[in-house]
Scaffold this motif. Structure first.
Motif, PDB file in Angstrom:
ATOM      1  N   LEU A 246      12.115  -2.374  -8.647  1.00  0.00           N
ATOM      2  CA  LEU A 246      12.206  -1.807  -9.988  1.00  0.00           C
ATOM      3  C   LEU A 246      10.902  -1.120 -10.390  1.00  0.00           C
ATOM      4  N   HIS A 247       9.766  -1.739 -10.080  1.00  0.00           N
ATOM      5  CA  HIS A 247       8.482  -1.085 -10.381  1.00  0.00           C
ATOM      6  C   HIS A 247       8.345   0.218  -9.584  1.00  0.00           C
ATOM      7  N   THR A 248       8.850   0.217  -8.356  1.00  0.00           N
ATOM      8  CA  THR A 248       8.781   1.428  -7.538  1.00  0.00           C
ATOM      9  C   THR A 248       9.647   2.536  -8.119  1.00  0.00           C
ATOM     10  N   MET A 249      10.861   2.191  -8.565  1.00  0.00           N
ATOM     11  CA  MET A 249      11.718   3.185  -9.189  1.00  0.00           C
ATOM     12  C   MET A 249      11.062   3.755 -10.453  1.00  0.00           C
ATOM     13  N   HIS A 250      10.418   2.856 -11.207  1.00  0.00           N
ATOM     14  CA  HIS A 250       9.716   3.304 -12.416  1.00  0.00           C
ATOM     15  C   HIS A 250       8.590   4.257 -12.041  1.00  0.00           C
ATOM     16  N   ALA A 251       7.866   3.932 -10.967  1.00  0.00           N
ATOM     17  CA  ALA A 251       6.766   4.792 -10.516  1.00  0.00           C
ATOM     18  C   ALA A 251       7.288   6.175 -10.123  1.00  0.00           C
ATOM     19  N   ARG A 252       8.386   6.213  -9.400  1.00  0.00           N
ATOM     20  CA  ARG A 252       8.934   7.507  -8.977  1.00  0.00           C
ATOM     21  C   ARG A 252       9.380   8.338 -10.175  1.00  0.00           C
ATOM     22  N   ALA A 253       9.988   7.676 -11.162  1.00  0.00           N
ATOM     23  CA  ALA A 253      10.424   8.397 -12.364  1.00  0.00           C
ATOM     24  C   ALA A 253       9.217   8.942 -13.134  1.00  0.00           C
ATOM     25  N   LEU A 254       8.172   8.144 -13.233  1.00  0.00           N
ATOM     26  CA  LEU A 254       6.969   8.586 -13.934  1.00  0.00           C
ATOM     27  C   LEU A 254       6.290   9.729 -13.199  1.00  0.00           C
ATOM     28  N   ALA A 255       6.259   9.663 -11.872  1.00  0.00           N
ATOM     29  CA  ALA A 255       5.651  10.744 -11.088  1.00  0.00           C
ATOM     30  C   ALA A 255       6.439  12.042 -11.277  1.00  0.00           C
ATOM     31  N   ALA A 256       7.764  11.928 -11.309  1.00  0.00           N
ATOM     32  CA  ALA A 256       8.600  13.118 -11.523  1.00  0.00           C
ATOM     33  C   ALA A 256       8.392  13.710 -12.907  1.00  0.00           C
ATOM     34  N   SER A 257       7.939  12.860 -13.857  1.00  0.00           N
ATOM     35  CA  SER A 257       7.662  13.315 -15.226  1.00  0.00           C
ATOM     36  C   SER A 257       6.198  13.705 -15.406  1.00  0.00           C
ATOM     37  N   GLU A 258       5.439  13.692 -14.303  1.00  0.00           N
ATOM     38  CA  GLU A 258       4.020  14.056 -14.277  1.00  0.00           C
ATOM     39  C   GLU A 258       3.139  13.082 -15.043  1.00  0.00           C
ATOM     40  N   HIS A 260       1.109  10.689 -13.926  1.00  0.00           N
ATOM     41  CA  HIS A 260       0.591  10.224 -12.648  1.00  0.00           C
ATOM     42  C   HIS A 260      -0.190   8.921 -12.735  1.00  0.00           C
ATOM     43  N   LEU A 261      -0.985   8.742 -13.757  1.00  0.00           N
ATOM     44  CA  LEU A 261      -1.765   7.513 -13.882  1.00  0.00           C
ATOM     45  C   LEU A 261      -0.847   6.312 -14.050  1.00  0.00           C
ATOM     46  N   MET A 262       0.153   6.449 -14.911  1.00  0.00           N
ATOM     47  CA  MET A 262       1.103   5.359 -15.116  1.00  0.00           C
ATOM     48  C   MET A 262       1.918   5.103 -13.851  1.00  0.00           C
ATOM     49  N   ALA A 263       2.236   6.159 -13.110  1.00  0.00           N
ATOM     50  CA  ALA A 263       2.988   5.995 -11.861  1.00  0.00           C
ATOM     51  C   ALA A 263       2.186   5.175 -10.858  1.00  0.00           C
ATOM     52  N   GLN A 264       0.878   5.448 -10.769  1.00  0.00           N
ATOM     53  CA  GLN A 264       0.036   4.683  -9.848  1.00  0.00           C
ATOM     54  C   GLN A 264      -0.019   3.210 -10.238  1.00  0.00           C
ATOM     55  N   ARG A 265      -0.074   2.939 -11.517  1.00  0.00           N
ATOM     56  CA  ARG A 265      -0.092   1.551 -11.980  1.00  0.00           C
ATOM     57  C   ARG A 265       1.199   0.829 -11.587  1.00  0.00           C
ATOM     58  N   GLU A 266       2.320   1.533 -11.695  1.00  0.00           N
ATOM     59  CA  GLU A 266       3.590   0.922 -11.310  1.00  0.00           C
ATOM     60  C   GLU A 266       3.659   0.681  -9.800  1.00  0.00           C
ATOM     61  N   LEU A 267       3.085   1.591  -9.007  1.00  0.00           N
ATOM     62  CA  LEU A 267       3.027   1.371  -7.565  1.00  0.00           C
ATOM     63  C   LEU A 267       2.195   0.132  -7.238  1.00  0.00           C
ATOM     64  N   ASP A 268       1.092  -0.038  -7.962  1.00  0.00           N
ATOM     65  CA  ASP A 268       0.250  -1.225  -7.753  1.00  0.00           C
ATOM     66  C   ASP A 268       1.021  -2.496  -8.098  1.00  0.00           C
ATOM     67  N   ARG A 269       1.785  -2.443  -9.179  1.00  0.00           N
ATOM     68  CA  ARG A 269       2.591  -3.613  -9.572  1.00  0.00           C
ATOM     69  C   ARG A 269       3.669  -3.910  -8.533  1.00  0.00           C
ATOM     70  N   ALA A 270       4.242  -2.857  -7.982  1.00  0.00           N
ATOM     71  CA  ALA A 270       5.257  -3.048  -6.944  1.00  0.00           C
ATOM     72  C   ALA A 270       4.648  -3.716  -5.722  1.00  0.00           C
ATOM     73  N   HIS A 271       3.466  -3.263  -5.330  1.00  0.00           N
ATOM     74  CA  HIS A 271       2.780  -3.855  -4.175  1.00  0.00           C
ATOM     75  C   HIS A 271       2.465  -5.327  -4.426  1.00  0.00           C
ATOM     76  N   GLN A 272       1.970  -5.616  -5.620  1.00  0.00           N
ATOM     77  CA  GLN A 272       1.643  -7.007  -5.966  1.00  0.00           C
ATOM     78  C   GLN A 272       2.890  -7.882  -5.958  1.00  0.00           C
ATOM     79  N   ALA A 273       3.992  -7.361  -6.494  1.00  0.00           N
ATOM     80  CA  ALA A 273       5.231  -8.141  -6.556  1.00  0.00           C
ATOM     81  C   ALA A 273       5.758  -8.444  -5.167  1.00  0.00           C
ATOM     82  N   LEU A 274       5.744  -7.426  -4.286  1.00  0.00           N
ATOM     83  CA  LEU A 274       6.307  -7.626  -2.956  1.00  0.00           C
ATOM     84  C   LEU A 274       5.467  -8.596  -2.133  1.00  0.00           C
ATOM     85  N   ASN A 275       4.178  -8.635  -2.411  1.00  0.00           N
ATOM     86  CA  ASN A 275       3.287  -9.512  -1.652  1.00  0.00           C
ATOM     87  C   ASN A 275       3.141 -10.896  -2.283  1.00  0.00           C
TER      88      ASN A 275
END
Length: 419
Positions: A246-258, A260-275
């Motif tokens: 879900l965090h990854t999907m949010h990141a992709r949606a944010l990146a598509a909306s430009e 970028h900073l918020m998208a990177q934060r969501e990618l970090d959250r996705a990485h933390q969640a998966l690990n």
């Protein structure tokens, strides 16, 4: 203690028909469940002891300051109070009587086991693609699931099975290039999941709707569904892979909306969640692993025009993909070659593009065909470079074979397909 536990179970038995208790179980709201027991005269000490929690934690649940999250705690409560597993979205408990299902419900050699049917479809989908399986899933829904939904003897687990298989039908429609039909299946699946009380399943369906919105170019809708999914996920057992998705999907949606900073934060959250250590598993929730995360990171970073970072994750995704997952491997290879094209590294495009020509031409995925067509259009601008021109000649010959072998599943609704 034995007599006390028996009395407690008798008190619970008297509540099982209470709509308030049924609603609390469907929402996995243990605080309300404990309050109802307490109002029946069961002391908080006896409730806490039976549930194997402290009284302090019990008061937090009863006062709404905290919620039960871990699967093992739900199982403890179900077993202590003899709450049937389906009421809490759990498997049948060992103390519940075995009920034989009518022979008419058996399919795919699974003995009527909906989870086994789901696994059978998933295993087939890895190799053949959804285009060839869509009809089989829809038939299974109609013939083996639909009539059970109106059976007064059926429990919430039937709604969960209907939701999960409807979502799978949506993905297979998407893989067939029929996104409008896919959305209809997802729209049907979500209320079924909510009726079953299975909030992780509802969150999983929201993630699928977010993905579909991205594919159709609606970043705002993709953001909406990713956020809705995170809200659903917060009310059920914590499933690390689902939260990461879900965090990854949010990141992709944010990146598509430009954003970028918020998208990177969501990618970090996705990485933390998966690990994070996995707290629960769920038979209906779609698999999401390190390869999935790497693939989605590559797409997100590509949309952010961070091509070097995107390339690193695309290479990781290809390396992690199992050879048995033909479609996922093909899509990862397409992403890798596309990123090389964005970097204008034409020699790398030709080198890695050769792998695409070995993709099984009978793979029943219109989605793969469409992405190959998009890549073909990108490379047309570089036809002046002879290695690219030679590669396109081989590419076009491979595409003709692919379209010939997939003629049975290609429809006028399939978008982006070259004539």
């Amino acid at each position: 203690m034995g007599h006390e536990l028996e009395d407690l179970r008798m008190a619970m038995a008297g509540l099982l028909g209470d709509s308030r208790l049924q609603h609390a179980c469907a929402e996995r709201d243990m605080g309300t469940l404990f309050r109802l027991l307490n109002h029946r005269g069961v002391s908080t000490r006896r409730i806490a002891t039976a549930a194997q929690i402290t009284q302090g934690r019990l008061y937090e649940y009863m006062n709404g300051k905290s919620r039960v999250q871990k699967l093992e705690v739900f199982e403890q409560i179900a077993d202590a109070f003899h709450i049937p597993g389906h009421m809490l979205g759990l498997a049948r408990r060992s103390w519940e009587p075995q009920v034989d299902e009518p022979a008419g419900f058996r399919s795919l050699g699974t003995g009527g086991n909906d989870h086994a049917a789901m696994d059978a479809f998933r295993d087939a989908d890895k190799q053949t693609g959804g285009g060839r399986l869509y009809g089989a899933v829809v038939r299974h829904l109609r013939e083996n699931i639909a009539r059970r939904l109106v059976d007064a003897e059926s429990g919430p687990q039937v709604f969960a099975a209907a939701a999960a298989l409807s979502e799978m039908a949506g993905w297979m429609a998407h893989d067939s290039g029929r996104d409008d039909l896919a959305q209809k299946h997802f729209d049907q699946a979500l209320p079924l999941a909510r009726a079953s009380g299975d909030t992780p399943l509802a969150a999983n369906i929201a993630a699928s709707s977010s993905h579909l919105a991205l594919q159709t170019g609606n970043a705002a809708q993709a953001t909406h569904w990713a956020r809705a999914g995170l809200q659903f996920a917060g009310h059920g057992a914590r499933i690390s892979s689902l939260t990461a998705r879900l965090h990854t999907m949010h990141a992709r949606a944010l990146a598509a909306s430009e954003h970028h900073l918020m998208a990177q934060r969501e990618l970090d959250r996705a990485h933390q969640a998966l690990n994070a250590s996995a707290e629960a598993t769920h038979p209906w929730v779609s698999p999401f692993d390190a390869a999935s995360l790497a693939s989605e990171k590559a797409l997100t970073l590509r949309d952010m025009e961070r091509y070097e970072d995107a390339l690193r994750h695309a290479q990781e995704a290809v390396g992690l993909r199992e050879s048995g997952r033909a479609r996922s491997l093909a899509l990862s290879h397409i992403t890798l070659v596309t990123i090389h094209a964005h970097r204008a590294d034409l020699d790398a495009v030709v080198h890695f593009g050769a792998e695409l020509l070995t993709t099984n031409p009978s793979l029943g995925s219109v989605r793969v065909v469409n992405q190959l067509s998009d890549l073909r259009r990108m490379l047309e601008d570089h036809r002046g470079y002879r290695p690219v021109r030679d590669f396109l000649t081989q590419f076009d010959a491979s595409a003709k074979t692919r379209l010939l072998l997939l003629a049975d599943i290609m429809t006028p609704h399939s978008e982006g397909i070259s004539p």
